[in-house]
Scaffold this motif. Structure first.
Motif, mmCIF file in Angstrom:
data_model
loop_
_atom_site.group_PDB
_atom_site.id
_atom_site.type_symbol
_atom_site.label_atom_id
_atom_site.label_comp_id
_atom_site.label_asym_id
_atom_site.label_seq_id
_atom_site.Cartn_x
_atom_site.Cartn_y
_atom_site.Cartn_z
ATOM 1 N N LYS A 59 35.732 10.587 -52.771
ATOM 2 C CA LYS A 59 35.310 10.022 -54.044
ATOM 3 C C LYS A 59 33.807 10.199 -54.228
ATOM 4 O O LYS A 59 33.326 10.393 -55.341
ATOM 5 C CB LYS A 59 35.679 8.536 -54.117
ATOM 6 N N TYR A 115 27.241 7.406 -54.569
ATOM 7 C CA TYR A 115 28.267 6.429 -54.216
ATOM 8 C C TYR A 115 28.501 5.562 -55.454
ATOM 9 O O TYR A 115 27.614 4.829 -55.877
ATOM 10 C CB TYR A 115 27.802 5.566 -53.045
ATOM 11 N N ASP A 145 30.352 2.935 -56.078
ATOM 12 C CA ASP A 145 30.308 1.487 -55.845
ATOM 13 C C ASP A 145 30.436 1.249 -54.344
ATOM 14 O O ASP A 145 30.452 2.200 -53.550
ATOM 15 C CB ASP A 145 31.414 0.754 -56.627
ATOM 16 N N SER A 173 32.842 0.504 -52.482
ATOM 17 C CA SER A 173 34.029 0.980 -51.778
ATOM 18 C C SER A 173 33.800 2.349 -51.129
ATOM 19 O O SER A 173 34.556 2.764 -50.247
ATOM 20 C CB SER A 173 35.223 1.069 -52.742
ATOM 21 N N GLU A 174 32.768 3.065 -51.574
ATOM 22 C CA GLU A 174 32.451 4.373 -51.021
ATOM 23 C C GLU A 174 31.311 4.241 -50.019
ATOM 24 O O GLU A 174 30.290 3.605 -50.300
ATOM 25 C CB GLU A 174 32.065 5.342 -52.141
ATOM 26 N N ARG A 219 22.075 -1.219 -50.513
ATOM 27 C CA ARG A 219 23.191 -1.149 -49.579
ATOM 28 C C ARG A 219 22.702 -1.351 -48.151
ATOM 29 O O ARG A 219 21.577 -0.972 -47.792
ATOM 30 C CB ARG A 219 23.883 0.211 -49.682
ATOM 31 N N PRO A 249 31.131 0.389 -46.073
ATOM 32 C CA PRO A 249 31.660 -0.019 -47.372
ATOM 33 C C PRO A 249 31.566 -1.534 -47.537
ATOM 34 O O PRO A 249 31.492 -2.277 -46.559
ATOM 35 C CB PRO A 249 33.118 0.441 -47.326
ATOM 36 N N THR A 250 31.542 -1.983 -48.779
ATOM 37 C CA THR A 250 31.457 -3.409 -49.078
ATOM 38 C C THR A 250 32.118 -3.696 -50.424
ATOM 39 O O THR A 250 32.062 -2.866 -51.330
ATOM 40 C CB THR A 250 29.988 -3.884 -49.112
ATOM 41 N N THR A 251 32.743 -4.844 -50.535
ATOM 42 C CA THR A 251 33.362 -5.230 -51.810
ATOM 43 C C THR A 251 32.363 -5.909 -52.732
ATOM 44 O O THR A 251 32.666 -6.153 -53.904
ATOM 45 C CB THR A 251 34.542 -6.190 -51.564
ATOM 46 N N LYS A 298 29.126 -3.426 -56.898
ATOM 47 C CA LYS A 298 29.972 -2.905 -57.982
ATOM 48 C C LYS A 298 29.314 -1.763 -58.752
ATOM 49 O O LYS A 298 29.923 -1.212 -59.676
ATOM 50 C CB LYS A 298 30.304 -4.033 -58.964
#
Length: 203
Positions: free
Chosen positions: A62, A114, A116, A118-119, A146, A185-187, A190
């Motif tokens: 992605k 990246y 968001d 999730s990548e 990040r 990765p992190t939730t 966004k």
């Protein structure tokens, strides 16, 4: 008077305890300049989905990438080869800023987008045969902040820090010999992060 740049620490701290040098300079661009470059990079760079060969299978990520350089260098990683395209004026400005601060020189840049949290990127070392051995790699961040992590290959000791919008991190010396690094990765994130890694390809 509005400054285009932030003034980095004159003597950045090496965040690694041993076996390498990683200098974090913090924010080296003002908030306004960081936003300007972010908008430009997001909209004008010819992004393409990255590809990697994992366990013999071609995977399309992605995450998107772009590869620029002084010459049409070929750069091979994850068993895939990319050919560099010519610099834009904006990328040359960013390269010059990194060279002024780090005291190093670079002839190419791998850009990562990246979208968001999730990548991310798994633990790895930037030690491909195309790269100058023990050469410096300057990493600029624009957009979302990040977490960035290092892990020693032998002791497994970990070092983590947050890469801020408009910040510069420089890895050099024997860092790639002894340490792995990753973007976990992190939730919680966004929004996109754009990372530019200026490096030197051996001709």
């Amino acid at each position: 008077m509005l400054s285009l740049f932030e003034e980095p620490s004159e003597y950045p701290v090496n965040i690694l305890p041993y076996d390498g040098t990683v200098q974090y300079y913090g924010k080296v661009f003002s908030r306004e300049m960081s936003e300007s470059y972010y908008v430009y990079l997001l909209g004008e760079i010819p992004w393409e989905n990255d590809e990697a060969v994992i366990f013999g299978k071609l995977i399309t990520t992605k995450r998107k990438v772009a590869w620029f350089g002084d010459l049409p260098f070929e750069y091979t990683y994850s068993q895939r080869t990319k050919r560099a395209i010519a610099w834009t004026p904006e990328l040359l400005e960013l390269k010059k800023r990194c060279e002024e601060i780090s005291g190093e020189s670079y002839n190419s840049c791998l850009l990562n987008l990246y979208h968001d949290g999730s990548e991310g990127m798994a633990y790895h070392s930037d030690a491909e045969k195309d790269l100058k051995k023990h050469g410096a790699i300057a990493s600029l961040t624009f957009g979302a902040e990040r977490k960035f992590a290092f892990k020693h290959k032998t002791t497994k000791e970990k070092v983590e820090l947050w890469l801020e919008n408009g910040s510069l991190l420089v890895m050099k010396g024997t860092t790639q010999d002894h340490w792995l690094h990753r973007l976990p990765p992190t939730t919680r994130v966004k929004t996109p992060r754009i990372n530019l890694t200026f490096r030197t390809i051996e001709e």
